[in-house]
Design a protein around this motif. Structure first.
Motif, PDB file in Angstrom:
ATOM      1  N   PRO A   1       0.817  -1.226   0.000  1.00 49.62           N
ATOM      2  CA  PRO A   1       0.000   0.000   0.000  1.00 49.62           C
ATOM      3  C   PRO A   1       0.849   1.274   0.000  1.00 49.62           C
ATOM      4  O   PRO A   1       0.541   2.224  -0.728  1.00 49.62           O
ATOM      5  N   VAL A   2       1.912   1.288   0.785  1.00 54.60           N
ATOM      6  CA  VAL A   2       2.791   2.464   0.830  1.00 54.60           C
ATOM      7  C   VAL A   2       3.462   2.677  -0.532  1.00 54.60           C
ATOM      8  O   VAL A   2       3.581   3.811  -1.019  1.00 54.60           O
ATOM      9  N   GLN A   3       3.877   1.590  -1.166  1.00 55.38           N
ATOM     10  CA  GLN A   3       4.488   1.709  -2.496  1.00 55.38           C
ATOM     11  C   GLN A   3       3.484   2.221  -3.530  1.00 55.38           C
ATOM     12  O   GLN A   3       3.839   2.982  -4.423  1.00 55.38           O
ATOM     13  N   HIS A   4       2.216   1.825  -3.395  1.00 55.95           N
ATOM     14  CA  HIS A   4       1.176   2.382  -4.276  1.00 55.95           C
ATOM     15  C   HIS A   4       1.196   3.910  -4.176  1.00 55.95           C
ATOM     16  O   HIS A   4       1.216   4.612  -5.189  1.00 55.95           O
ATOM     17  N   GLU A   5       1.180   4.403  -2.945  1.00 57.24           N
ATOM     18  CA  GLU A   5       1.146   5.859  -2.718  1.00 57.24           C
ATOM     19  C   GLU A   5       2.387   6.529  -3.295  1.00 57.24           C
ATOM     20  O   GLU A   5       2.304   7.593  -3.918  1.00 57.24           O
ATOM     21  N   GLN A   6       3.535   5.905  -3.098  1.00 55.75           N
ATOM     22  CA  GLN A   6       4.793   6.458  -3.622  1.00 55.75           C
ATOM     23  C   GLN A   6       4.780   6.508  -5.149  1.00 55.75           C
ATOM     24  O   GLN A   6       5.204   7.501  -5.748  1.00 55.75           O
ATOM     25  N   VAL A   7       4.274   5.449  -5.781  1.00 47.97           N
ATOM     26  CA  VAL A   7       4.218   5.414  -7.249  1.00 47.97           C
ATOM     27  C   VAL A   7       3.226   6.458  -7.766  1.00 47.97           C
ATOM     28  O   VAL A   7       3.480   7.113  -8.778  1.00 47.97           O
ATOM     29  N   PHE A   8       2.113   6.648  -7.063  1.00 49.13           N
ATOM     30  CA  PHE A   8       1.140   7.669  -7.480  1.00 49.13           C
ATOM     31  C   PHE A   8       1.778   9.062  -7.503  1.00 49.13           C
ATOM     32  O   PHE A   8       1.602   9.829  -8.449  1.00 49.13           O
ATOM     33  N   THR A   9       2.510   9.377  -6.436  1.00 49.79           N
ATOM     34  CA  THR A   9       3.170  10.686  -6.365  1.00 49.79           C
ATOM     35  C   THR A   9       4.208  10.815  -7.469  1.00 49.79           C
ATOM     36  O   THR A   9       4.325  11.864  -8.123  1.00 49.79           O
ATOM     37  N   TRP A  10       4.946   9.742  -7.706  1.00 52.17           N
ATOM     38  CA  TRP A  10       5.951   9.739  -8.780  1.00 52.17           C
ATOM     39  C   TRP A  10       5.287   9.947 -10.139  1.00 52.17           C
ATOM     40  O   TRP A  10       5.764  10.727 -10.975  1.00 52.17           O
ATOM     41  N   LEU A  11       4.156   9.267 -10.366  1.00 49.97           N
ATOM     42  CA  LEU A  11       3.426   9.409 -11.634  1.00 49.97           C
ATOM     43  C   LEU A  11       2.930  10.835 -11.828  1.00 49.97           C
ATOM     44  O   LEU A  11       2.985  11.380 -12.938  1.00 49.97           O
ATOM     45  N   TYR A  12       2.429  11.440 -10.744  1.00 52.33           N
ATOM     46  CA  TYR A  12       1.927  12.814 -10.860  1.00 52.33           C
ATOM     47  C   TYR A  12       3.057  13.767 -11.262  1.00 52.33           C
ATOM     48  O   TYR A  12       2.900  14.594 -12.158  1.00 52.33           O
ATOM     49  N   ASN A  13       4.187  13.635 -10.598  1.00 53.12           N
ATOM     50  CA  ASN A  13       5.332  14.491 -10.925  1.00 53.12           C
ATOM     51  C   ASN A  13       5.817  14.232 -12.351  1.00 53.12           C
ATOM     52  O   ASN A  13       6.174  15.159 -13.078  1.00 53.12           O
TER      53      ASN A  13
END
Length: 377
Positions: A201-213
């Motif tokens: 779940p934490v990696q999901h959140e990290q990837v989402f932020t990375w995708l947005y940037n």
């Protein structure tokens, strides 16, 4: 297109033309087989289905599989749909079936876009995931053909523990291949997909932020599947940016209405498409599901019109009502635009209305409740 009522008409329809495929992908939703199923919808049944789809305010139609190219009549089916005015795209497997001649034929028929899967920036990672040696090289060759024929290319990537550490290289590859869209799937453990292959779940959140940037600095569009909570991350970032720029936007009102097209930067669907909510999947034998990743059958087009199943099925109707969601999804202020992956909720809990199990966000309502409880102690 953008103002459609999801209670009445879907935004996108996925039709699994066949389950036949020459690959053995680790995550395969369809658990594809080498040979075609004799029970597949026939060409005539397919034409009837396309007529029904068109009557539902002409949504986007995607041919998937298996491998659609394993059907000899795939171009006849596509030709019928395109001549009717349906916008069709296709997601074939990168196999020897994808010849330059096959792509030329697709262009002649008028297929709008091709999508290929690349699950790693190297042959080693990709071929392991696809279960067949040489798949990466075949994909690169097919993309070269598409460029030569000036057909727009979409790349599909499943995020898993096999490629989480090479996403920067993956994004560079998508950019170097001059693709119009990167469609990023987040693994749902169904079919051959295993829970052990998923990121945390934490990696999901990290990837989402990375995708947005990433989305702010690349020329290709980014779309996510089975990652409805990416919309929340996008909106949160947009909100911070608007606050920093002293811009006044009523986000609470927009979130309640689910009309986020102007603020979330996701562009394509102005409100949250989810399993059964703007989205419908038809299997190779005509079974209708909220999505290919949510294997709860709502009917069959051989017995009931597609529109009746989509509009009247209790399964679909419940999925379109965020107030029925359970747990934190049910009280989340983002539930009308996010709603969590109903597929993942079902895969992990057996209940498609349960809370998204791979979301780390704590809704405002629960934070306020915890705050009040701590003050009263």
């Amino acid at each position: 297109m953008f103002n459609r009522d999801y209670d009445k008409d879907p935004f996108i329809v996925i039709w699994e033309l066949t389950r036949a495929c020459q690959l053995k992908c680790l995550h395969c939703r369809a658990e594809a087989q080498y040979k075609r199923d004799p029970r597949e919808l026939s060409f005539e049944e397919g034409k009837n289905l396309i007529d029904q789809i068109y009557e539902m305010d002409n949504p986007m139609l995607v041919f998937t599989g298996g491998d659609p190219l394993m059907r000899e009549d795939v171009y006849d089916i596509a030709d019928y749909a395109i001549k009717k005015g349906v916008r069709v795209s296709m997601t074939p497997s990168a196999t020897p079936n994808v010849t330059k001649e096959a792509i030329e034929k697709a262009k002649e028929v008028g297929l709008a876009r091709w999508a290929f899967s690349i699950d790693g920036p190297t042959a080693e990672i990709h071929d392991h995931f696809r279960g067949v040696s040489g798949s990466f090289d075949l994909t690169m060759k097919a993309i070269k053909y598409l460029h030569e024929l000036e057909i727009p290319i979409q790349i599909n990537t499943v995020i898993s523990r096999y490629n989480i550490d090479v996403l920067d290289d993956m994004a560079k590859l998508v950019e170097d291949l001059d693709c119009v869209l990167w469609s990023v799937f987040f693994l749902v453990p169904t079919g051959r997909g295993q829970e052990s292959d998923m990121i945390s779940p934490v990696q999901h959140e990290q990837v989402f932020t990375w995708l947005y940037n990433l989305s702010k600095r690349v020329k290709f569009d980014i779309k996510t599947t089975a990652a409805q909570h990416y919309r929340r991350v996008v909106i949160q970032n947009k909100m911070r940016e608007h606050v920093a720029n002293h811009e006044d936007i009523n986000y609470e009102d927009a979130l309640m209405k689910g009309a986020t097209g102007t603020i979330d930067g996701l562009g394509r669907a102005p409100k949250g498409v989810n399993d059964g909510n703007g989205f419908v999947f038809i299997s190779h034998v005509g079974d209708v599901y909220p999505s290919g990743l949510l294997p709860v059958k709502a009917g069959n087009v051989r017995e009931t019109p597609l529109a009746e199943i989509y509009r009247e099925s209790p399964i679909f109707k419940s999925l379109r009502n965020p107030d029925l969601y359970k747990g934190k999804c049910g009280v989340c202020e983002f539930r009308f635009v996010c709603g969590g992956s109903r597929s993942r909720a079902y895969a992990m809990t057996g209940d498609y209305l349960e809370s998204e199990p791979f979301c780390v966000y704590i809704p405002k309502a629960l934070r306020n409740k915890e705050g009040k409880e701590s003050l009263s102690k």
